[in-house]
Design an enzyme around this catalytic site. Structure first.
Site, PDB file in Angstrom:
ATOM      1  N   ASN A 208      72.870-115.667  20.425  1.00 58.49           N
ATOM      2  CA  ASN A 208      73.413-114.544  21.198  1.00 58.49           C
ATOM      3  C   ASN A 208      74.897-114.465  20.916  1.00 58.49           C
ATOM      4  OD1 ASN A 208      70.947-114.220  22.377  1.00 58.49           O
ATOM      5  ND2 ASN A 208      71.603-114.754  24.441  1.00 58.49           N
ATOM      6  N   LYS A 286      66.171-125.633   3.152  1.00 55.22           N
ATOM      7  CA  LYS A 286      66.661-124.261   3.095  1.00 55.22           C
ATOM      8  C   LYS A 286      65.601-123.358   2.456  1.00 55.22           C
ATOM      9  CE  LYS A 286      70.360-121.464   1.212  1.00 55.22           C
ATOM     10  NZ  LYS A 286      71.488-121.404   0.292  1.00 55.22           N
ATOM     11  N   PRO A 303      63.460-122.896  27.494  1.00 56.91           N
ATOM     12  CA  PRO A 303      63.476-123.078  28.952  1.00 56.91           C
ATOM     13  C   PRO A 303      64.544-122.186  29.567  1.00 56.91           C
ATOM     14  CG  PRO A 303      64.524-124.936  27.833  1.00 56.91           C
ATOM     15  CD  PRO A 303      63.907-124.088  26.769  1.00 56.91           C
ATOM     16  N   ILE A 305      67.256-122.263  31.862  1.00 57.84           N
ATOM     17  CA  ILE A 305      68.007-123.369  32.479  1.00 57.84           C
ATOM     18  C   ILE A 305      68.384-123.018  33.919  1.00 57.84           C
ATOM     19  CG2 ILE A 305      69.996-124.905  32.207  1.00 57.84           C
ATOM     20  CD1 ILE A 305      69.996-123.997  29.201  1.00 57.84           C
ATOM     21  N   LYS A 337      67.292-109.850  39.106  1.00 62.24           N
ATOM     22  CA  LYS A 337      67.451-111.127  38.384  1.00 62.24           C
ATOM     23  C   LYS A 337      67.761-112.268  39.353  1.00 62.24           C
ATOM     24  CE  LYS A 337      68.783-110.927  34.272  1.00 62.24           C
ATOM     25  NZ  LYS A 337      69.555-110.564  33.096  1.00 62.24           N
TER      26      LYS A 337
HETATM   27  O1  C5P Z   1      67.740-113.729  31.827  1.00 58.68           O
HETATM   28  P1  C5P Z   1      69.160-113.626  31.408  1.00 58.68           P
HETATM   29  O2  C5P Z   1      69.444-114.282  30.083  1.00 58.68           O
HETATM   30  O3  C5P Z   1      69.726-112.247  31.452  1.00 58.68           O
HETATM   31  O4  C5P Z   1      69.945-114.429  32.549  1.00 58.68           O
HETATM   32  C1  C5P Z   1      71.288-114.684  32.466  1.00 58.68           C
HETATM   33  C2  C5P Z   1      71.636-115.915  33.247  1.00 58.68           C
HETATM   34  O5  C5P Z   1      70.658-116.938  33.071  1.00 58.68           O
HETATM   35  C3  C5P Z   1      72.936-116.530  32.770  1.00 58.68           C
HETATM   36  O6  C5P Z   1      73.549-117.144  33.891  1.00 58.68           O
HETATM   37  C4  C5P Z   1      72.478-117.551  31.751  1.00 58.68           C
HETATM   38  O7  C5P Z   1      73.414-118.593  31.583  1.00 58.68           O
HETATM   39  C5  C5P Z   1      71.185-118.049  32.361  1.00 58.68           C
HETATM   40  N1  C5P Z   1      70.170-118.448  31.385  1.00 58.68           N
HETATM   41  C6  C5P Z   1      69.821-119.783  31.279  1.00 58.68           C
HETATM   42  N2  C5P Z   1      68.809-120.154  30.412  1.00 58.68           N
HETATM   43  C7  C5P Z   1      68.181-119.231  29.652  1.00 58.68           C
HETATM   44  C8  C5P Z   1      68.545-117.876  29.769  1.00 58.68           C
HETATM   45  C9  C5P Z   1      69.540-117.521  30.626  1.00 58.68           C
HETATM   46  O8  C5P Z   1      70.396-120.603  31.962  1.00 58.68           O
HETATM   47  N3  C5P Z   1      67.221-119.630  28.824  1.00 58.68           N
END
Ligand code: C5P
Length: 397
Positions: A208, A286, A303, A305, A337
Site C-alpha cells: 500500500n 526471481k 490478518p 491486526i 468500520k
Molecule cells: O480495513 P482498513 O484497511 O480500511 O482499516 C484501516 C485500519 O485497520 C487502520 O487502522 C489499519 O492500520 C488497520 N489494519 C490492520 N490490519 C490490516 C488492515 C488494516 O491493522 N490487515
C-alpha cells in the site's frame, strides 16, 4: 531537561562502548548526574580514566572492592539512581539480566535494584536474532525493562542488520521519555506505522502507499507526553521517532506477530497501511521475464491486526485506535468500520488525490468515537498527532 536526575550508567563490553562516552557528555549537558559502572569486558574498549573524566566522578568497577563498599555498598549504589541505563547492553549482559545472574558488579546491581532500567542493546545481527537473545528480550520486557533501539545498519563486524546500538542522541531521548513526568508517564503505548511489503519473489512485492509520516508523528507526540512507545513499522520512508522501541517488520504477518509480542499495552494506535492480502506460494527465485510472464498470482488474506487486537479479551489494550483512509462517504464508511473492527476510535480521512493528504504534511481528520463524530480542522500531521496524544492522555486518565 534532565536537571538533577541521577543516572547509573552500566557500560557493557562491546565495540559500541565508545559511544557511551558521548552519551555521558550529552546526559551531563542536559543536567543529569551520571554515575558510571564498567564491566570487566568494557574496560577492554574504554578506559576507566576517560569515563571518569567525562562523568566528572569516580567509576565503579569491582564487586569486591572494600573501599567502594565502605563508601557506598552495591545495594545502595543500585538504588541511588532515578534510572539505570545499560549501554551498550551486550547479549551476555542481557542474558545475565534475564536469568538473574549476579557474578560481577554490573549484574549484581541490576539484580539488586528496584529502579527502572533502560537498555540500549548492541551486538552482531546474528546474536540479536538468535532465539536465545529474543527469549531473553521477552523476559526483560516482561520484567518492565525499556529498550532504546537497537538500530539497523552497518556493523563494526562488517555485517548489516538490526543490532547496532542507537546513537547517543536517541538514547538521551529515551532516557528523557522514561524519566518524563508527563501525563502518559508509566503508560505503554503501541503504534503501528508505514506500509507492509508482501513479497511476490525475492525482488518484487505488493504494497500500500504509505510514507509513515503520520505514524511517526503520533509516536513522537506520545513520547513527548511521557509514554513508553513501542513503534512497529513496515518499510516506511519517514525516520523512526527517537526515544521509542523500534521494531522493524516487512509483512503484515510479521507485523501481527510483533504486535502480539509487544502486548500488553495501555493503548494501541494502528496507523499502518497494512496490505490486505499476501501472495500465497511466494516464488523462492526471481521470476524471469522470458519464462512466459508472471502468470496469475494467488492471494491469501492477511490478518486484520486492528480487528484482532480490538477483539482480544484480557490482553486488549484499554484504548484501541484505528484509521480509515477513505475516498468517498467518509463518515458513513468510517462509522461502519469502527463497528466492524470493534475498536474504540477511528480517525477517518479523505485520501482522494485532490486532498493532497497522501504523502503530504497535512491531514483532515474526523474522529469517530462511541459518542459521535468530531470534525477537526485541517492541520499539520504533527498537530494531528499532538491532539490525538492529548486525547489519549485524557482518556487513560
Ligand atoms: O480495513 P482498513 O484497511 O480500511 O482499516 C484501516 C485500519 O485497520 C487502520 O487502522 C489499519 O492500520 C488497520 N489494519 C490492520 N490490519 C490490516 C488492515 C488494516 O491493522 N490487515
Amino acid at each position: 531537561m534532565l536537571e538533577h536526575r541521577r543516572i547509573l550508567l552500566v557500560i557493557g563490553g562491546g565495540i559500541a562502548a565508545f559511544k557511551a562516552l558521548d552519551l555521558i557528555r550529552r546526559l551531563r549537558e542536559r543536567g543529569a548526574r551520571v554515575t558510571p559502572v564498567l564491566t570487566g569486558a568494557a574496560e577492554e574498549f574504554v578506559t576507566p580514566l576517560s569515563v571518569s573524566a567525562l562523568a566528572g566522578t569516580r567509576v565503579f568497577r569491582d564487586l569486591f572492592d572494600l573501599t567502594d563498599e565502605a563508601e557506598m555498598g552495591h545495594i545502595e549504589l543500585s538504588r541511588s539512581a532515578d534510572l539505570i541505563v545499560v549501554a551498550p547492553a551486550t547479549a551476555d549482559l542481557m542474558a545475565k539480566m534475564a536469568h538473574g545472574h549476579a557474578d560481577d558488579l554490573a549484574s549484581t546491581l541490576l539484580l539488586a535494584t528496584d529502579t527502572p532500567v533502560l537498555i540500549a542493546p548492541a551486538m552482531n545481527v546474528r546474536m540479536w536474532q538468535h532465539p536465545a537473545t529474543q527469549r531473553n528480550l521477552d523476559v526483560l520486557r516482561g520484567d518492565g525493562v525499556t529498550l532504546a533501539g537497537p538500530a539497523e545498519g552497518d556493523m563494526a563486524c562488517g555485517e548489516y542488520g538490526p543490532g547496532r546500538m542507537s546513537e547517543p542522541a536517541e538514547i538521551v531521548e529515551a532516557v528523557r521519555a522514561r524519566l518524563s513526568r508527563g501525563p502518559l508517564a508509566g503508560r505503554r503505548v503501541l503504534v503501528t506505522s508505514g506500509p507492509t511489503h508482501e513479497p511476490i519473489d525475492p525482488v518484487r512485492y505488493i504494497a500500500n502507499r504509505s510514507s509513515g509520516v503520520q505514524g511517526s508523528a503520533i509516536a513522537r507526540a506520545l513520547t513527548a507526553l511521557g509514554a513508553q512507545v513501542v513503534f512497529i513499522t513496515g518499510p516506511a520512508t519517514a525516520p523512526a521517532p527517537a526515544g521509542t522501541e523500534v521494531i522493524a517488520v516487512e509483512t503484515a504477518r510479521e507485523m501481527m506477530a510483533a504486535v502480539e509480542a509487544a502486548l500488553p499495552a495501555d493503548a494501541a494506535v494502528f496507523a499502518a497501511a497494512v496490505a490486505d492480502w499476501h501472495v500465497s506460494g511466494t516464488a523462492e527465485r526471481k521470476i524471469k521475464k522470458g519464462s512466459g510472464g508472471i502468470g496469475a498470482l494467488d492471494f491469501a488474506e492477511n490478518p486484520d491486526i486492528l480487528a484482532t487486537v480490538a477483539g482480544m479479551g484480557a490482553q486488549r489494550p484499554a484504548l484501541v485506535v484505528g484509521f480509515a483512509a477513505e475516498t468517498d462517504d467518509v463518515i458513513a464508511n468510517a462509522t461502519a468500520k469502527r463497528a466492524r473492527k470493534g475498536c474504540d476510535w477511528i480517525l477517518a480521512n479523505d485520501v482522494s488525490a485532490a486532498t493532497g493528504i497522501m504523502g503530504g504534511t497535512e491531514n483532515d481528520i474526523i474522529l469517530i468515537t462511541g459518542s459521535g463524530t468530531e470534525d477537526w480542522p485541517r492541520m499539520s500531521k504533527d498537530e494531528v498527532a499532538a491532539r490525538l496524544a492529548g486525547r489519549i492522555a485524557e482518556t487513560l486518565g
